[in-house]
Design a protein around this motif. Structure first.
Motif, short mmCIF file in Angstrom:
data_model
loop_
_atom_site.label_atom_id
_atom_site.label_comp_id
_atom_site.label_asym_id
_atom_site.label_seq_id
_atom_site.Cartn_x
_atom_site.Cartn_y
_atom_site.Cartn_z
N ILE A 30 -5.65 -11.25 5.36
CA ILE A 30 -6.65 -10.73 6.27
C ILE A 30 -6.36 -10.95 7.76
O ILE A 30 -5.86 -11.96 8.19
CB ILE A 30 -8.03 -11.34 5.91
N ASN A 31 -6.68 -9.90 8.53
CA ASN A 31 -6.58 -9.95 9.99
C ASN A 31 -5.16 -9.98 10.51
O ASN A 31 -4.88 -10.60 11.53
CB ASN A 31 -7.42 -11.09 10.57
N TYR A 32 -4.28 -9.31 9.81
CA TYR A 32 -2.95 -9.04 10.33
C TYR A 32 -2.74 -7.53 10.34
O TYR A 32 -3.28 -6.81 9.50
CB TYR A 32 -1.87 -9.69 9.47
N GLY A 33 -1.95 -7.08 11.31
CA GLY A 33 -1.60 -5.66 11.32
C GLY A 33 -0.74 -5.29 10.13
O GLY A 33 -0.07 -6.15 9.54
N TYR A 34 -0.79 -4.05 9.77
CA TYR A 34 0.03 -3.54 8.67
C TYR A 34 1.35 -3.04 9.25
O TYR A 34 1.38 -2.45 10.34
CB TYR A 34 -0.67 -2.37 7.98
N PHE A 54 4.21 -0.35 8.60
CA PHE A 54 4.46 0.88 7.85
C PHE A 54 5.95 1.22 7.86
O PHE A 54 6.66 0.96 8.85
CB PHE A 54 3.69 2.05 8.47
N GLY A 55 6.40 1.81 6.79
CA GLY A 55 7.72 2.39 6.76
C GLY A 55 7.74 3.72 7.49
O GLY A 55 6.71 4.22 7.92
N SER A 56 8.93 4.29 7.61
CA SER A 56 9.10 5.56 8.33
C SER A 56 8.67 6.76 7.50
O SER A 56 8.60 7.87 8.03
CB SER A 56 10.55 5.74 8.76
N TYR A 112 0.17 5.26 1.31
CA TYR A 112 -0.68 6.23 1.98
C TYR A 112 0.06 7.56 1.98
O TYR A 112 1.28 7.61 1.84
CB TYR A 112 -0.94 5.82 3.44
N PHE A 117 -5.51 6.94 2.19
CA PHE A 117 -5.19 5.81 1.32
C PHE A 117 -4.97 6.30 -0.11
O PHE A 117 -5.74 7.12 -0.62
CB PHE A 117 -6.34 4.80 1.36
N PHE A 167 3.72 7.21 3.00
CA PHE A 167 4.02 5.99 3.74
C PHE A 167 3.73 4.77 2.88
O PHE A 167 2.67 4.67 2.26
CB PHE A 167 3.17 5.89 5.01
N TYR A 188 0.83 -1.20 0.00
CA TYR A 188 0.00 0.00 0.00
C TYR A 188 0.87 1.25 0.00
O TYR A 188 1.99 1.24 0.52
CB TYR A 188 -0.88 0.04 1.27
#
Lengths: 108, 113
Positions: B98-102, B104-106, B35, B45, B91, B33
């Protein structure tokens, strides 16, 4: 859209107190997640609660989910100065949709 | 712990120039993704990418934007002709199904002048 809206927008508490943040959303979800963002930094995943769960704990964090009211809350117990950050809820239905965030300030 | 890596951390570009933002997602993640977050505003998004194609894009993701996964590890966001209003933190994120946290990069702070 299934936006999460946090309440309050800003919260200041004394170190050691508990902090509660609320989130409301509009449409169906697979799960709801909470993230922390320190100023100018990336988003850190804190906790995920599935749509069929009502409460979840992780360390000092407690999350509740009420799908009938389309709302969630994040409780941080025994707050520390290092908890100062912005907290976002995000609903997950094929992608994350973030709320507006709560700016939490812990006063030492 | 595995990380999502974004480069550069900060880029300044002149209006009308092309920029490429780079991301290395976590290797066993399948969904990717982009963002963006305009200063002081919410995280928005842009686009999701799965199985080497765009799965969903927002209204923000117009013809000026494109994404690629050129070599199976990197995941890039290109803005063809930057505008002042493209100034934001961008980002990259990745997740398993499904149902896992994402994760993110810094972020890359893009400043268009």
């Amino acid at each position: 859209s299934q936006q999460g809206e946090e309440d309050p927008q800003a919260l200041s508490i004394q170190e050691g107190e508990n902090a509660t943040m609320n989130c409301s959303y509009k449409t169906s979800i697979n799960n709801l997640q909470w993230y922390r963002q320190n100023s100018g930094r990336g988003l850190v995943h804190l906790i995920l609660i599935r749509s069929n769960e009502r409460e979840k704990h992780s360390g000092r964090l407690r999350v509740t989910l009420d799908t009938s009211k389309k709302s969630s809350s994040l409780l941080i117990t025994a707050s520390r100065a290092a908890d100062t950050a912005s907290y976002f809820c995000a609903t997950d239905k094929e992608k994350l949709t973030f709320g507006t965030g709560t700016r939490l300030t812990i006063i030492p | 712990e595995p990380e999502v890596t974004q480069t550069p951390s900060h880029q300044v570009t002149q209006m009308g120039q092309e920029v490429i933002l780079r991301c290395v997602p976590i290797s066993n993640h399948l969904y990717f993704y982009w963002y963006r977050q305009i200063l002081g505003q919410k995280v928005e998004f842009l686009v999701s990418f799965y199985n080497n194609e765009i799965s969903e894009k927002s209204e923000i993701f117009d013809d000026q934007f494109s994404v690629e996964r050129p070599d199976g590890s990197n995941f890039t966001l290109k803005i063809r002709s930057t505008k002042l209003e493209d100034s934001a933190m961008y980002f990259c994120a990745s997740t398993r199904p499904i149902n896992y946290g994402y994760t993110f990069g810094s972020g890359t702070r893009l400043t268009v002048v």
